[in-house]
Design a protein around this motif. Structure first.
Motif, short mmCIF file in Angstrom:
data_model
loop_
_atom_site.label_atom_id
_atom_site.label_comp_id
_atom_site.label_asym_id
_atom_site.label_seq_id
_atom_site.Cartn_x
_atom_site.Cartn_y
_atom_site.Cartn_z
N CYS B 269 -38.15 -16.15 -11.61
CA CYS B 269 -39.59 -16.46 -11.94
C CYS B 269 -40.27 -15.19 -12.56
N ILE B 270 -39.98 -14.07 -11.95
CA ILE B 270 -40.66 -12.68 -12.38
C ILE B 270 -40.13 -12.61 -13.71
N LYS B 271 -38.60 -12.74 -13.70
CA LYS B 271 -37.87 -12.41 -14.85
C LYS B 271 -38.44 -13.25 -16.05
N ALA B 272 -38.90 -14.24 -15.66
CA ALA B 272 -39.33 -15.21 -16.79
C ALA B 272 -40.82 -14.77 -17.30
N SER B 273 -41.41 -14.03 -16.39
CA SER B 273 -42.72 -13.75 -16.58
C SER B 273 -42.97 -12.41 -17.33
N THR B 274 -41.64 -11.69 -17.34
CA THR B 274 -41.69 -10.17 -17.80
C THR B 274 -40.72 -10.04 -18.97
N PRO B 275 -41.25 -8.86 -19.55
CA PRO B 275 -40.23 -8.55 -20.88
C PRO B 275 -38.96 -8.33 -20.20
N HIS B 276 -38.00 -8.52 -21.15
CA HIS B 276 -36.35 -8.20 -20.63
C HIS B 276 -36.28 -6.89 -20.03
N SER B 277 -36.85 -5.81 -20.87
CA SER B 277 -36.86 -4.43 -20.28
C SER B 277 -37.35 -4.10 -18.93
N HIS B 278 -37.92 -4.90 -18.45
CA HIS B 278 -38.51 -4.75 -16.97
C HIS B 278 -37.57 -4.86 -16.16
N LYS B 279 -37.50 -3.86 -15.29
CA LYS B 279 -36.30 -3.85 -14.26
C LYS B 279 -36.96 -4.13 -12.66
N LEU B 280 -36.85 -4.99 -12.22
CA LEU B 280 -37.23 -5.15 -10.94
C LEU B 280 -36.69 -4.63 -9.94
N GLU B 281 -37.40 -3.93 -8.97
CA GLU B 281 -36.83 -3.10 -7.89
C GLU B 281 -37.72 -3.13 -6.67
#
Lengths: 317, 500
Positions: B269-281
């Motif tokens: 869900c976070i990935k869907a709401s953020t740009p591709h370049s955003h790295k969730l950590e």
């Protein structure tokens, strides 16, 4: 016996405000007002010579007025006082004071009007009815423009509250004539139509029958209430036990009064003068001289004590 | 001295606010002090002026009120947020208007608004009515605008109000509500109160008479409620351990998998709401001090919320020394009562001294929803903190502010939108819920500048705090509490997989 009488000043006979003798005129007035109420009257004038018992009759009405479905109708009474500046505000102020509504000399008319309006509405709510009667004593003290205060109340109650106000004005006969004639003018049509189309004359005692009716009440009313002796028995115990009744004197009393009536062209015997006369007779003359010594002279003396003659002479002149 | 209660302006089902206002209107010559004085002299003065007025007002025809089942007026000093302007002109207010799910006047069908249209001021506080000269909301009233007494006293006009009260009061006594800790309570924690916006949606679901169309006509909007049924089983042994004692027993070995599922779902869900370049950590926000925050703000709400959720779900509560300066420490640390404020599986409940076990399907389903719900709440909290920083441009969170705002979070780390009730005769749990899925691709908002903020923050921190808890031996690893080694490894593995 005399000592007892002197000691017991609580007896209604010695307290004019406590003594309530119902007269045929009172009954007639009650029926008349009841009839007006049932036919949707919005106001009326009850006029009569002073001291005939108009105010007492109105107080005697108490809460005896009912609607057609036997629901008691609230009644509020107050009397008009004469003021230096006869204004609409002074009428509302008088209304509020009579209802124990808090006011200050600076309270504006709107607030006075609203306060009294809500007071009347509270009364109708309490009685669960949509009618209310306002009895205004001493109407002759009002000025023509001051009647607008009553018209305003009538209008405010009518819409939106759906309450019908009936105002009964009590007025002294000769003094109010001028005011009533003034109200007949077209400029006061909205007032006249509401409150002055119905009129009734209030009279004192007009016949021997009515005198007898009043005297009978002396023979039947008791003090203390229910348990005590009758008024007649209280002052003439021995005679009462022997079967003597005050009402037996109705014919001679009326006969004597009729002489005054004819001489001074009186319409009726004012209740205040009648009561004073009878009280004098009952409490002083008859116990002092005895029932057997009763004569027309005693009645003349009683009427003299009641000050009927000077007051009437003055009025008629 | 005469005190009027404005009975001519009396309406059925009116609130204490309404009674108070009409008392003020009916006594224009009196101020509040004088009214208080009158009430005091009549020895009827209670704890408040409003209460005394209502008490006196009701005492006039109490029997009539009782016979009509009039609800007791809500005696409150809280200001009114919404009101119907037409009702205000009639000097009428109902406590129903305080409910958040009533948006239009049931009588006049006009929208409830927060200000008086005549004086353009917010509706007055109950103590300010006497100070305001407005015929709509103040101490005055326009009699010409009043509806005719004959009609406005008719109960039929107020039938919508009466019906709404009936709707609210309806309660099926046969149902047993399932509480958080497994016991039966009359009012389950999860059951929405009348103040909850979802209340009418649930109530209409179980109400036998009221239809959605009828409520819509009254200005009440409802959402569809879904329903699931799960089996329950009687437990033979009544001398069982408490929920907490047995919580992390072997029979709960499925919770790690559920956590991983939830973690994957949240990451998606976070990935869907953020740009591709955003790295969730994941960061260890426990180690962040105020200085770090000042230097590296603004934060990325996705990473912050995700990290906090991760520690909240998997980690052992820390004991921090610098918590006063860290707005997030309260979310990670255990409180003074040493409770674990995180979703826990619900496996049983007690009713009439008998224990019932819920089916594993129910436990997994409910736990999964609770985990997701927990993340949404943490995310909203973090987002509001970060937004408030962005507005003020100064990080000045006081300890008390943080504590108060997080208190409510602690109690709601489960999906409060689910309403469960038990039918012991059918051996079933009925679960009602308004949303099929509480976390999907559209749940999280898309926030501008996320990648830039996130990268700046990581750059400033120099990656010192990223998964710090897993790297350093001197800090309790976040995953060991409640999980055995296998589960810990699975969770870690699953986490890493989900981010790849």
């Amino acid at each position: 016996m005399k000592t007892n009488i002197v000691e017991n000043f609580e007896h209604p006979v010695f307290n004019p405000l406590e003594l309530l003798i119902e007269t045929p005129a009172m009954k007639l007035l009650h029926d008349q007002i009841q009839k007006w109420l049932w036919t949707g009257a919005t106001g009326s004038v009850v006029k009569g010579v002073s001291r005939t018992g108009k105010t007492t009759a109105m107080y005697a009405l108490g809460n005896q007025l009912n609607s057609r479905n036997n629901t008691p109708i609230p009644v509020h009474r107050f009397s008009i006082h004469k003021r230096d500046k006869p204004t609409i505000r002074s009428v509302f102020m008088r209304m509020c004071n009579s209802a124990d509504i808090y006011t200050t000399p600076r309270t504006v008319t709107d607030k006075l009007s609203d306060s009294f309006l809500h007071y009347l509405l509270d009364k109708t709510h309490e009685y669960k009815t949509n009618r209310i009667v306002l009895i205004v004593d001493e109407m002759q003290r009002l000025k023509s423009w001051q009647f607008d205060a009553f018209a305003e109340l009538y209008d405010e109650l009518r819409d939106p509250f759906n309450v019908l106000l009936m105002v009964i004005f009590i007025a002294n006969d000769p003094e109010c004539v001028e005011l009533i004639e003034e109200m007949e003018d077209s400029t006061h049509a909205h007032i006249y139509g509401r409150f002055f189309t119905l009129e009734s004359d209030f009279l004192g005692l007009t016949s021997e029958k009515s005198v007898k009716s009043c005297l009978c009440q002396y023979d039947s009313l008791r003090f203390p209430l229910n348990s005590g002796p009758t008024y007649t028995e209280y002052f003439l115990p021995k005679e009462y036990r022997n079967g003597w009744r005050l009402s037996t004197l109705s014919r001679p009393i009326w006969t004597v009064f009729r002489e005054y009536k004819q001489n001074y062209k009186l319409k009726s015997w004012g209740m205040q003068y009648f009561i004073t006369s009878i009280n004098t007779l009952l409490t002083d003359l008859l116990p002092h001289y005895g029932v057997d010594a009763f004569s027309e002279e005693m009645i003349h003396e009683s009427i003299k004590v009641s000050r009927l003659i000077p007051s009437m002479v003055k009025d008629r002149s | 001295m005469y005190l009027s209660y404005g009975n001519a302006l009396k309406h059925p089902y009116e609130s204490g606010y309404s009674i108070f206002r009409r008392s003020i209107i009916a006594n224009p010559t009196l101020n509040l002090n004088s009214i208080t004085k009158i009430l005091k002299t009549n020895n009827e003065f209670d704890y408040s002026l409003i209460n005394s007025l209502i008490k006196r007002n009701y005492s006039i025809d109490e029997s009539k009120y009782n016979s009509l089942n009039f609800p007791t007026p809500n005696i409150t000093n809280e200001p009114i947020q919404s009101h119907c302007p037409i009702c205000a002109m009639q000097c009428y207010h109902s406590d129903l208007y305080r409910l958040p799910w009533i948006t239009q006047c049931p009588i006049h069908k006009t929208p409830l608004i927060d200000h008086c249209p005549y004086c353009n001021k917010l509706w007055p506080h109950i103590k300010d009515i006497a100070k305001r000269d407005c015929p709509c909301c103040g101490k005055l009233i326009n009699y010409s605008k009043l509806q005719n007494n004959a009609s406005h006293k008719q109960t039929s006009l107020y039938k919508p109000i009466i019906n709404l009260y009936k709707f609210i009061k309806y309660n099926d006594k046969a149902e047993q509500h399932l509480s958080y800790y497994g016991s039966i309570f009359n009012d389950r924690d999860i059951w929405p109160s009348q103040q909850n916006k979802l209340f009418p949606s649930y109530q209409i679901h179980k109400h036998p008479l009221y239809t959605k169309n009828y409520l819509t006509k009254l200005g009440v909007t409802t959402t569809n409620i879904y329903c699931k049924h799960f089996k329950i089983y009687k437990e033979p042994n009544t001398n069982r351990l408490s929920d907490r004692d047995g919580l992390y027993d072997k029979k709960y070995n499925w919770i790690a998998n559920e956590r991983i599922k939830a973690l994957e779902n949240i990451a998606k869900c976070i990935k869907a709401s953020t740009p591709h370049s955003h790295k969730l950590e994941i960061y260890d926000f426990a180690l962040i001090s105020e200085n770090n925050l000042k230097d590296s703000m603004p934060l990325c709400p996705y990473c912050v919320a995700f990290s906090l959720w991760y520690y909240r779900i998997t980690g052992s509560p820390y004991k921090y020394t610098n918590k006063t300066k860290n707005p997030f420490s309260y979310l990670i640390e255990k409180d003074s009562t040493y409770k674990y404020f995180r979703p826990e599986p619900r496996d049983s409940y007690r009713y009439k001294n008998k224990y019932y076990t819920t089916s594993l399907r129910f436990q997994k389903w409910l736990y999964q929803r609770d985990l997701q719900s927990c993340f949404i709440k943490i995310f909203n909290y973090c987002n509001s903190i970060i937004n408030s920083y962005n507005i003020d441009n100064n990080f000045v969170f006081q300890k008390s502010d943080i504590w108060i705002s997080t208190l409510s979070l602690f109690d709601r780390y489960y999906d409060e939108t689910i309403y469960c009730y038990v039918d012991p005769d059918e051996m079933k749990i009925h679960a009602c819920f308004p949303f099929q899925s509480i976390l999907d691709r559209n749940t999280l908002p898309k926030i501008k500048g996320t990648v830039k903020n996130c990268n700046n923050f990581k750059k400033n921190l120099k990656y010192n705090f990223i998964i710090a808890a897993l790297k350093h031996n001197n800090i309790s690893p976040p995953c060991n509490n409640g999980l055995n080694h296998g589960e810990y490894t699975t969770l870690l593995h699953g986490y890493k997989n989900s981010l790849v």
